[in-house]
Write a protein that holds these residues in place. Sequence first.
Motif, short mmCIF file in Angstrom:
data_model
loop_
_atom_site.label_atom_id
_atom_site.label_comp_id
_atom_site.label_asym_id
_atom_site.label_seq_id
_atom_site.Cartn_x
_atom_site.Cartn_y
_atom_site.Cartn_z
N MET A 30 0.84 -1.20 0.00
CA MET A 30 0.00 0.00 0.00
C MET A 30 0.88 1.25 0.00
SD MET A 30 -3.07 1.17 2.60
CE MET A 30 -2.00 1.75 3.94
N PRO A 31 0.73 2.14 -0.99
CA PRO A 31 1.59 3.33 -1.05
C PRO A 31 1.23 4.35 0.02
CG PRO A 31 0.35 2.98 -3.12
CD PRO A 31 -0.22 2.09 -2.09
N ILE A 32 2.18 5.23 0.33
CA ILE A 32 1.93 6.34 1.24
C ILE A 32 1.00 7.34 0.56
CG2 ILE A 32 3.01 8.34 2.35
CD1 ILE A 32 5.46 6.60 2.82
N GLY A 33 0.08 7.89 1.32
CA GLY A 33 -0.75 8.98 0.81
C GLY A 33 -2.09 8.57 0.25
N VAL A 34 -2.32 7.26 0.06
CA VAL A 34 -3.61 6.83 -0.45
C VAL A 34 -4.59 6.67 0.71
CG1 VAL A 34 -2.54 5.63 -2.38
CG2 VAL A 34 -3.11 4.35 -0.30
N CYS A 35 -5.87 6.62 0.39
CA CYS A 35 -6.88 6.32 1.41
C CYS A 35 -6.81 4.82 1.72
CB CYS A 35 -8.26 6.69 0.89
SG CYS A 35 -9.60 6.20 2.01
N PRO A 36 -6.46 4.45 2.95
CA PRO A 36 -6.31 3.02 3.27
C PRO A 36 -7.58 2.22 2.98
CG PRO A 36 -5.41 4.38 5.03
CD PRO A 36 -6.14 5.30 4.11
N GLU A 37 -8.73 2.79 3.32
CA GLU A 37 -9.99 2.07 3.10
C GLU A 37 -10.21 1.77 1.62
OE1 GLU A 37 -10.11 3.86 7.04
OE2 GLU A 37 -9.64 4.71 5.08
N ALA A 38 -9.96 2.78 0.78
CA ALA A 38 -10.15 2.59 -0.66
C ALA A 38 -9.16 1.58 -1.21
CB ALA A 38 -10.01 3.93 -1.39
N VAL A 40 -7.79 -0.94 0.39
CA VAL A 40 -8.20 -2.28 0.82
C VAL A 40 -9.35 -2.79 -0.05
CG1 VAL A 40 -9.28 -3.60 2.69
CG2 VAL A 40 -7.39 -2.05 3.19
N MET A 41 -10.27 -1.89 -0.40
CA MET A 41 -11.40 -2.30 -1.26
C MET A 41 -10.90 -2.83 -2.60
SD MET A 41 -14.66 -0.97 0.03
CE MET A 41 -15.50 -0.29 -1.33
N GLU A 42 -9.77 -2.29 -3.05
CA GLU A 42 -9.23 -2.72 -4.34
C GLU A 42 -8.26 -3.90 -4.20
OE1 GLU A 42 -7.40 0.83 -5.75
OE2 GLU A 42 -9.31 1.89 -6.03
N HIS A 43 -7.86 -4.22 -2.97
CA HIS A 43 -6.91 -5.32 -2.72
C HIS A 43 -7.45 -6.16 -1.56
CE1 HIS A 43 -4.58 -2.05 -4.60
NE2 HIS A 43 -3.86 -3.00 -5.15
N GLN A 44 -8.64 -6.66 -1.72
CA GLN A 44 -9.33 -7.35 -0.63
C GLN A 44 -8.59 -8.60 -0.17
OE1 GLN A 44 -13.53 -7.90 -1.19
NE2 GLN A 44 -13.85 -5.82 -1.95
N ASP A 45 -7.87 -9.23 -1.09
CA ASP A 45 -7.17 -10.44 -0.72
C ASP A 45 -6.09 -10.19 0.33
OD1 ASP A 45 -5.91 -8.95 -2.77
OD2 ASP A 45 -4.58 -10.63 -3.22
N PRO A 65 -11.24 -2.64 8.94
CA PRO A 65 -10.35 -1.54 8.52
C PRO A 65 -11.14 -0.27 8.15
CG PRO A 65 -10.62 -3.06 6.71
CD PRO A 65 -11.38 -3.66 7.87
N THR A 66 -11.95 0.21 9.11
CA THR A 66 -12.78 1.41 8.89
C THR A 66 -12.24 2.59 9.70
OG1 THR A 66 -14.23 0.62 10.68
CG2 THR A 66 -14.84 0.06 8.41
N PHE A 67 -10.99 2.48 10.08
CA PHE A 67 -10.31 3.44 10.98
C PHE A 67 -10.57 4.89 10.59
CE2 PHE A 67 -6.20 5.53 12.24
CZ PHE A 67 -6.34 5.41 13.61
N THR A 68 -10.32 5.24 9.35
CA THR A 68 -10.53 6.62 8.90
C THR A 68 -11.74 6.72 7.98
OG1 THR A 68 -8.92 6.26 7.12
CG2 THR A 68 -8.11 7.29 9.13
N ASN A 87 -17.67 1.67 4.35
CA ASN A 87 -17.80 1.08 5.68
C ASN A 87 -18.54 -0.25 5.66
OD1 ASN A 87 -16.84 2.99 8.06
ND2 ASN A 87 -17.63 4.32 6.45
N THR A 88 -19.58 -0.33 4.84
CA THR A 88 -20.36 -1.57 4.76
C THR A 88 -19.52 -2.70 4.18
OG1 THR A 88 -22.42 -0.32 4.47
CG2 THR A 88 -22.43 -2.63 3.79
N GLU A 89 -18.85 -2.44 3.08
CA GLU A 89 -18.07 -3.47 2.41
C GLU A 89 -16.91 -3.95 3.28
OE1 GLU A 89 -17.01 -6.31 -0.16
OE2 GLU A 89 -18.85 -5.10 -0.22
N LEU A 90 -16.27 -3.04 4.02
CA LEU A 90 -15.11 -3.43 4.83
C LEU A 90 -15.52 -4.27 6.03
CD1 LEU A 90 -12.94 -0.20 4.61
CD2 LEU A 90 -12.63 -2.37 3.40
N VAL A 91 -16.68 -3.99 6.62
CA VAL A 91 -17.18 -4.85 7.70
C VAL A 91 -17.48 -6.24 7.14
CG1 VAL A 91 -19.08 -5.26 9.32
CG2 VAL A 91 -18.07 -2.99 9.15
N ARG A 92 -18.12 -6.28 6.00
CA ARG A 92 -18.45 -7.58 5.40
C ARG A 92 -17.18 -8.36 5.05
NH1 ARG A 92 -23.31 -5.40 1.40
NH2 ARG A 92 -24.91 -5.20 3.03
N LEU A 93 -16.16 -7.67 4.58
CA LEU A 93 -14.90 -8.33 4.25
C LEU A 93 -14.28 -8.94 5.51
CD1 LEU A 93 -12.55 -9.03 2.39
CD2 LEU A 93 -11.70 -6.69 2.69
#
Length: 817
Positions: A30-38, A40-45, A65-68, A87-93
């Motif tokens: 995960m690069p610096i400066g990106v939205c962590p939640e977004a 993770v949504m793109e790299h769910q594995d 992973p809904t921290f921010t 938030n919904t998708e990350l809880v489900r993940l």
Amino acid sequence: MTKKEFREYLSKGAIVLDGATGTNLMAAGMPIGVCPEAWVMEHQDVLYDLQSAYVKAGTNIVYAPTFTGNRIKLEEYGLEDRIEEINTELVRLSKRAVDGKALVAGDMTMTGKQLFPLGDLMFEELVDVYKEQASILDHAGADLFVVETMMSLQECRAAVIAIKEVSDLPIMVTLSYNEDGRTLFGTPPETAVVVLQSLGVDAIGINCSTGPMEMVELVEKMAQYSTVPILAKPNAGLPELEDDKTVYKMTPQEFADAAVALVNAGASIVGGCCGTTPEHIKALSDAVRELPIRKPLERHRRILASERKNVEIDLDGGFIVVGERINPTGKKKLQAELKEGKLDLVRQMAMEQEENGAKILDINMGMNGIDEKEMMKSVIYEVSSTVDCPLCIDSSHVDVIEEALKIYPGRALINSISLESEKIEKLLPVAAKYGAMFILLPLSDEGLPKDAAEKHRIINTVYDKAMALGMAHEDIVVDGLVATIGANPDAAKECYETISYCKNDKKLPTICGLSNISFGLPERMYVNTAFLTMAICNGLTMAIANPSQELLMNAAFSSDMLLNRPDSDIAYIERMNMLAEKKAQYETVVVKKQPDSAAGDSTGTNTNGGNDAIFQAVLKGSKGSILDEVKKVIDAGKKPDEIINESLIPAINEVGELFNKKKYFLPQLIGSANTMKHAIDYLEPLLEKNDTGENMPTLVIATVEGDIHDIGKNLVVLMLKNYGYNVIDMGKDVPCEDIVNKAIEENAAVIGLSALMTTTMLRMKDVIELCKEKGCSSKVIIGGACITQSYADEIGADGYSKDAAECVKLVEKLLQK
């Protein structure tokens, strides 16, 4: 999961949390400066594999992973419209990853914006922000909530209040503490426990900021006050720089051994934060799983709290005075100031009462000609940032008390709740909701009780109703109901009977207003003092009184000593020494004052403070009065640069010293800095070009790329501007190239860099290296929660400062070289 089920779950043995998410995602690409939640949504594995490994390692509770994932944070990435989806998708993940083998906590944290009065975000707005995210997490299927990595107790309160308004799920809260054992805002761990468990939090503790051994003492302090389980989620030691990477070198076994110490200290919920991996959690789980755990306290301690201090009310402890002065009744000057919206007299009264021995301050804004609710809120904000005393909220209107309790950053006392219909039906649930203590006033709809039996019946009825709402025995203080002895010769004896009944039969503390007893009599102070000493002997715990009345206060201290209450002899001696010092100072001023010194004193030339009103205004953060004082000395012929150099700068230096000595905390530091800025803004246009000599150096300040935290950076900017430097604030998440280019363009003498996260601190080294490449001659200084002097030395920075006050000294030192 219900709160009852959660308590039963926690009672079975040590509970293991997961480890780090952010540092492991960074390691996975995960690069610096990106939205962590977004990301993770793109790299769910990546998250699926990490959380599955945590569960396999023995984790009982995984953090989604809904921290921010709150709206304010997501706005910084332009993702606020996707808040529900994210938030919904990350809880489900996370639910899919744990596969029913662990609980999933909806994770919430700070927004990055400062609350009023330090910032412009209002408390009610923050509650709404948290309510939005909490509601989504609840509907997404989270099993519980965790509010983590918090620095502000008030922001914790906002999150808890928000969650409780939209969900019945259990709540865990953890704060991060500095090396001095307090949060950034000055809150000690025991105060956080008192305030948050009174709000109904189900577990409380510490995360991030330090390694496990540094948390042991903090956990031990929490255990002395906590009626709920304690949580500890430390980093894998402190970060170090190795091959241009931030690394945590504590091994899984070292981490597990230290976790045993945390459990022995009182933590029954343990996990890992930055730098920990599934291997750390496996070792931790193996080490603590069979350890006996500490049971929370069965009874509450009877404690009020401000954001920075606890005050315990002990039936057999020292007598407590509740300062009564902040009440406009009969005070024409205070009434006039309140009508003008000025709070300088309120601040002065608060500080004087605290200095004179009041442990709690009563706040009453009942008067004509003002909006009582709005003025009460303004005074709560003002007094809370001025003194450390907890507050007693005093109003005849339920809505005024509710608004005050909502925004008060501590645990308050309500004055008062009776058996009158409106109070018992409307105000008692408010007290329960906001975790307040209350004064039980033995009145009913029929008025004053006719005799002792009726008074006892009212006390018992209100008590039972409070218990039915889930309140604790320790939440109640009974008013002795002092009548006037001129109208009822037995008034004092009847009050003493109530005090004895409450202490001996009900084991409840008592309080009273002293002045009623002597109404209509000459030389009332003697009657009040005699009444007080006899009441203390009968068991009176507290009194609402004027702490500047020396006879009354000395009688209280003397009574404690005669009753051999804990440390009362030392308290008496210290008070007498304090009074002697005050008297000596007063006599010195009166005797030594020269006949022709009045004009000189009024111009504020005393660089040590003294009677310099401008110096004192900055020291006390009196923003409302400082311009009046500045204008006075300007009219008296003083030059603007003399005011800056002889009053303002020495004052802010003194504030910095008080901050370093931990006598002032962030709210007072910012209050004083803003007061000085107010004066500087007024004086600046009046300065002659040659008043200040050469132009002041230019400084470029920024939070590094990838880091969106700026509380510390903003305070540094404010302080440096107050000292006259030309400060260019580039904001947060600023690319290295932009920082260096701006420094070259502006010929900056110093570049100041801030970072809160270990994942972004490496950008500081990038700035230093880019300066060398481009031939930028600016000195580079660094600071932030994760930064140390050794890190500054390692990357070749020219200096490091731990806070804003120290940064000013560092800049001055560098520029003198």
